[in-house]
Design an enzyme around this catalytic site. Structure first.
Site: not given
Length: 415
Positions: A166, A306, A317, A338, A343, A402
């Site tokens: 991502c 994010h 975050e 998002k 996402h 990831f």
């Protein structure tokens, strides 16, 4: 260190809230959700039955039917966003144009042609090896989106693909800027694309317990920083930024949206899916981006987070932003788009970069929608539910993937 500056001269996007830049920006400021029941296949047997689709996307608006049939949806989406961005930048290279050799492509994708992978594997298992398409491999491999647009638009300079989950398209934009700074190109097509709304990907993310399962009301499912968040919402889309060396852009009279000021990246080195507690990796990426931009903590006016709507990511975050900015963290407006798009996986960083560029241009911040129940562990200013008129000069966007991949980009007003 190179004194070559990198500016943004073209924008293009196709995503769940719009199939153009203007449509997407209007929808973001209106707080429109692009999340709904899955229509691309029958998802009634899955735990999660909704996603952010690019509804009604017609690749033949951009390419011949023959070309569309020979590529995965991920590559089709990137072709579309790139065609928009190049037209917006007023850039078109003939095959024999020497300038075409100073123009390149970097695309980011977390998964690549997973829809084609699923379809071709079904063909193999159900009908035998002779029914696998001769285009199977070129549909599946992640780099083909970059290859295809370089062929179509005569971009003969540096050409590559970033696959960092991502964080991929944020890395792609940062890497493309570095290519310009080191004088290997004057123009770079940079961005990302993902098209993973398929049975295999949805089942896999469900089994990893990463997706929201709020089937009762999909438009409320993406709830970044909200106490009731239960996972991210799968989405698809593509966004392209045209990056250009500043003097090159000025010389040809290009419209300049803004400047890419800083890029930072890091690794968590902790877990294949979970962020490192405390957010040391995210902290490092943001700090490196600010150092690259020669900005201190007072130099960031807005953060496009994010903000995936997963419990661990949003909390981590938030902790990282507090570490980086200290007491000032509470006065920096932060939003997660998002909440509206879902996402976009490897395409997320590019779309969120677009949001930053437009926020700087218009002096208005997109909201975090569906923020209803504040989480005590997520206690910053997330621009809840309504856009905010705030003149800003700089904006940071974060992307974490990831594998512990972290990237941060900083955009600024052009001067």
């Amino acid at each position: 260190m190179s004194d070559r500056r990198v500016v943004v001269t073209g924008l293009g996007t196709v995503n769940p809230i719009g199939q153009s830049v203007s449509e997407s920006w209007d929808a973001a400021l209106a707080g429109v959700s692009g999340i709904g029941p899955i229509t691309l296949f029958d998802a009634s047997h899955l735990q999660t039955q909704f996603a952010g689709e690019v509804t009604g996307f017609d690749p033949e608006v951009y390419m011949a039917r023959k070309d569309a049939r020979h590529m995965d949806r991920q590559a089709q989406l990137f072709w579309a966003s790139t065609a928009q961005a190049l037209a917006d930048a007023d850039i078109k290279f003939a095959e024999d144009d020497p300038a075409a050799h100073r123009a390149g492509v970097v695309v980011g994708s977390g998964i690549g042609g997973i829809i084609s992978f699923q379809d071709e594997l079904d063909a193999l298992r159900e009908r035998g090896p002779n029914r696998v398409s001769p285009y199977a491999i070129t549909k599946i491999i992640s780099n083909m989106a970059a290859g295809i647009v370089s062929i179509e638009f005569n971009l003969f300079g540096p050409n590559s693909c970033v696959v960092t989950a991502c964080a991929a398209s944020a890395n792609a934009i940062g890497d493309a800027a570095e290519i310009i700074r080191r004088n290997d190109a004057d123009v770079m097509v940079a961005g990302g694309a993902e098209a993973a709304v398929c049975e295999f990907a949805m089942a896999g993310f469900n089994q990893a317990r990463a997706l929201s399962t709020f089937n009762e009301d999909p438009q409320l499912a993406s709830r970044p920083f909200d106490a009731e968040r239960d996972g991210f919402v799968m989405a698809e889309g593509a966004t392209t930024l045209i990056l250009e060396e500043r003097e090159h852009a000025i010389a040809r009279g290009a419209h300049i949206y803004g400047e890419l000021l800083g890029y930072g990246m890091s690794a968590d080195g902790y877990h294949i899916t979970l962020p490192r507690p405390g957010g040391a990796g995210a902290t490092a990426a943001m700090q490196r981006a600010m150092a690259n931009a020669k900005l201190d903590t007072d130099g960031i006016d807005y953060i496009n987070a994010h903000g995936t709507s997963t419990p661990a990511n949003d909390r981590t975050e938030t902790e990282a932003i507090k570490t980086v900015f200290g007491d000032r963290a509470r006065s920096i407006p932060i939003s997660s788009t998002k909440s509206m798009t879902g996402h976009l996986l490897g395409g997320a960083g590019a779309f969120e970069s677009l949001m930053c560029v437009l926020a700087i241009r218009d002096g208005v911040l997109p909201p975090t929608i569906n923020y209803v129940n504040p989480d005590p562990e997520c206690d910053l200013d997330y621009v809840p539910n309504e856009p905010r008129q705030v003149p800003i000069k700089t904006a940071m966007t974060n992307s974490f993937g990831f594998g512990g991949h972290n990237a941060a980009l900083i955009f600024g007003a052009h001067s």
